[in-house]
Design a protein around this motif. Structure first.
Motif, PDB file in Angstrom:
ATOM      1  N   UNK A 341      13.897  -2.780   6.363  1.00 25.45           N
ATOM      2  CA  UNK A 341      13.015  -3.934   6.550  1.00 25.45           C
ATOM      3  C   UNK A 341      12.517  -4.029   7.992  1.00 25.45           C
ATOM      4  N   UNK A 342      11.300  -4.566   8.125  1.00 24.49           N
ATOM      5  CA  UNK A 342      10.783  -4.971   9.431  1.00 24.49           C
ATOM      6  C   UNK A 342      11.008  -6.474   9.494  1.00 24.49           C
ATOM      7  N   UNK A 348       5.246 -10.004   2.232  1.00 23.18           N
ATOM      8  CA  UNK A 348       4.135  -9.190   1.734  1.00 23.18           C
ATOM      9  C   UNK A 348       4.023  -7.877   2.504  1.00 23.18           C
ATOM     10  N   UNK A 349       4.126  -7.934   3.819  1.00 20.27           N
ATOM     11  CA  UNK A 349       4.040  -6.725   4.650  1.00 20.27           C
ATOM     12  C   UNK A 349       5.121  -5.729   4.260  1.00 20.27           C
ATOM     13  N   UNK A 350       6.378  -6.214   4.151  1.00 18.35           N
ATOM     14  CA  UNK A 350       7.495  -5.325   3.836  1.00 18.35           C
ATOM     15  C   UNK A 350       7.388  -4.735   2.438  1.00 18.35           C
ATOM     16  N   UNK A 351       6.995  -5.547   1.477  1.00 11.44           N
ATOM     17  CA  UNK A 351       6.947  -5.073   0.097  1.00 11.44           C
ATOM     18  C   UNK A 351       5.830  -4.055  -0.128  1.00 11.44           C
ATOM     19  N   UNK A 352       4.755  -4.148   0.633  1.00 13.59           N
ATOM     20  CA  UNK A 352       3.615  -3.258   0.416  1.00 13.59           C
ATOM     21  C   UNK A 352       3.633  -2.024   1.308  1.00 13.59           C
ATOM     22  N   UNK A 353       4.534  -1.967   2.291  1.00 21.13           N
ATOM     23  CA  UNK A 353       4.496  -0.930   3.325  1.00 21.13           C
ATOM     24  C   UNK A 353       4.488   0.501   2.772  1.00 21.13           C
ATOM     25  N   UNK A 359      -3.254   3.870   5.698  1.00 20.19           N
ATOM     26  CA  UNK A 359      -2.984   2.756   6.611  1.00 20.19           C
ATOM     27  C   UNK A 359      -3.924   1.569   6.399  1.00 20.19           C
ATOM     28  N   UNK A 360      -4.554   1.497   5.231  1.00 18.47           N
ATOM     29  CA  UNK A 360      -5.445   0.377   4.929  1.00 18.47           C
ATOM     30  C   UNK A 360      -4.702  -0.647   4.082  1.00 18.47           C
ATOM     31  N   UNK A 403       9.654  -3.375  -2.852  1.00 18.90           N
ATOM     32  CA  UNK A 403       8.756  -2.424  -2.181  1.00 18.90           C
ATOM     33  C   UNK A 403       8.852  -1.043  -2.818  1.00 18.90           C
ATOM     34  N   UNK A 404      10.052  -0.666  -3.270  1.00 27.31           N
ATOM     35  CA  UNK A 404      10.184   0.650  -3.894  1.00 27.31           C
ATOM     36  C   UNK A 404       9.666   0.660  -5.325  1.00 27.31           C
TER      37      UNK A 404
END
Length: 488
Positions: A341-342, A348-353, A359-360, A403-404
């Motif tokens: 995790x960040x 949302x950021x972590x789940x979609x990373x 990088x869009x 996220x996975x």
């Protein structure tokens, strides 16, 4: 020895504690139970002087105690092993153990000698000069125990001290606890491993939603779970006997990985295994057996020195995690805070990373798809824009799983997937594992909790010093047989 009376604490928008009382006698072990967010850590942080402003009163040895800083707690002989490891990775083990207890002139030799004694008492064969960042998560947890023991505390708070430990290390820690209580040390013991309470605790106090909802001197598992979650939980291990499995999805033959003394990484020697579609295969072993190294190698994070792998019938040799992800492999890492995790960014950021392309960020996709996954996994978060570091441990782990799952993997590698999370979240993760296998995914799970492996896995692979020493099929495995193989 200790009396906390009518303790209350509010944070913005949250009533964390509401009139909680707790007593601990000399030589007594009191287990403090509750789901993540029940108020356990807040109550103990008040006792340790980390949380300064609170309602109610604290008495120590019958005398009102003014605890408004960690130094105040130390003066009363209170020490705490925090669930979230409070260490300086770039300092040595000895420096971490004596951090805050140094005198004007440092006696490094004495510090290292005392550190070696403490580590030996916990069964750790580590140099006091080794940097903490070079230690594994289970070793770091025992280093925190050693730090607390170095303070000669009269009251010791243990917040999830066994969450990363295998059974042998847990038994060693319990022996240390028995020795401490025989010398009159009082202990508050926080754990989500209910099966260990009968061996270690004299009494159980249960918190729910910031209030005390029960106190017991018996250890009926079903009753304790119902007190914690407010309802009967149902099946803890929802895995049917003889689950249907398909053809081999992941196959490993003769896998070897070089060890590293500097980092403490265990070498792997000639490891062979396979995982079929719809199958859950467990990896058991003591601390340092090579469980994490095996999963990290399969994920492309470590470079093998020998052997061959195939994925879905095609040669598989990822040079890095990115290639593994593209081939449909996901890793739920052991240390979610450091590896998965960040913490300062959003749900949302972590789940979609891992699902980003070039990088869009597609905000519309992120809101719809991540939102759906978060709802399906029942992540308790105010919004997708909420900072993930402020979630409870169980909900953080669900974000890691989310996220996975968004990468639609074929093979899911899980390293200690239920470490340090409450029984409600554990049951949900077990149900998800069963669901993933039923959908045809291949699941390889490393865990130090043998009941989890025995109940959830179709087969169990046992590692000892980087070698496979036994493989058990479902129904034939026992804790005794696994431990014997783990110490072969």
């Amino acid at each position: 020895m200790l009396a906390m009376r009518d303790i209350g604490k509010s944070f913005p928008g949250v009533r964390a504690l509401d009139g909680v009382s707790l007593t601990v006698g000399a030589g007594e072990v009191v287990a403090l139970l509750g789901e993540n967010g029940a108020g356990k850590s807040t109550l103990m942080n008040i006792l340790a002087g980390v949380v300064k402003d609170y309602e109610g009163e604290i008495a120590f040895d019958g005398v009102p105690a003014r605890i408004h800083s960690p130094k105040d707690a130390q003066r009363y002989g209170i020490a705490m092993i925090h669930q979230e490891l409070n260490q300086v990775p770039e300092l040595s083990i000895a420096a971490n153990i004596f951090l805050g207890a140094e005198r004007l002139l440092l006696d490094t030799r004495s510090m290292e000698r005392r550190t070696a004694e403490l580590l030996r008492g916990l069964g750790l064969d580590l140099s006091p000069r080794r940097l903490v960042r070079q230690c594994k998560i289970a070793e770091r947890q025992l280093i925190e125990v050693a730090k607390a023991l170095s303070a000669s505390a009269r009251l010791l708070v243990m917040d999830e001290p066994t969450s990363a430990l295998a059974d042998a290390e847990v038994r060693r820690l319990h022996a240390v606890i028995r020795d401490l209580t025989a010398r009159g040390v009082g202990i508050v013991y926080i754990s989500h491993r209910l099966e260990e309470l009968e061996q270690v605790a004299d009494r159980v106090v249960v918190l729910r939603d910031g209030a005390c909802v029960g106190e017991r001197t018996t250890f009926d598992r079903a009753e304790l779970i119902q007190l914690m979650v407010g309802r009967p939980l149902g099946e803890m291990f929802p895995r049917a006997e003889g689950a249907a499995t398909g053809e081999v999805l992941l196959e490993v033959e003769g896998l070897s990985v070089a060890g590293d003394r500097q980092t403490g990484r265990t070498a792997l020697h000639d490891v062979s295994l396979d995982v079929r579609k719809g199958e859950i295969v467990g990896v058991a072993g003591l601390m340092g057996a090579g469980r994490s190294e095996l999963l990290e190698t399969l994920f492309g994070a470590l470079k093998p020195t020998g052997g061959a792998m195939t994925l879905d019938g095609v040669p598989y040799s990822p040079k890095n995690p990115r290639q593994a992800i593209r081939r449909g492999v996901a890793l739920v890492a052991e240390d979610r805070k450091a590896q998965s995790l960040v913490l300062g960014n959003t749900v949302a950021f972590n789940a979609s990373l891992p699902s980003l392309r070039k990088y869009l960020v597609d905000r519309r996709w992120e809101s719809a798809v991540v939102g759906e996954q978060v709802r399906e996994l029942r992540v308790k978060t105010p919004s997708l824009a909420f900072t993930v570091g402020n979630l409870s441990g169980g909900n953080q782990q669900k974000v890691v799983l989310a996220k996975w799952l968004l990468t639609t993997p074929k093979v899911i590698l899980m390293d200690e997937p239920t470490r340090g999370i409450d029984v409600g979240s554990k049951a949900e993760i077990h149900a998800l594992m069963a669901k993933l296998a039923a959908s045809g995914k291949a699941v390889l799970v490393a865990s130090s909790e043998l009941p989890e492996l025995l109940a959830m896995c179709d087969r169990i692979l046992v590692l000892c010093e980087g070698r496979v020493t036994a493989t058990f099929t479902r129904g034939l495995a026992t804790q005794e047989a696994i431990l014997e193989a783990a110490m072969a």
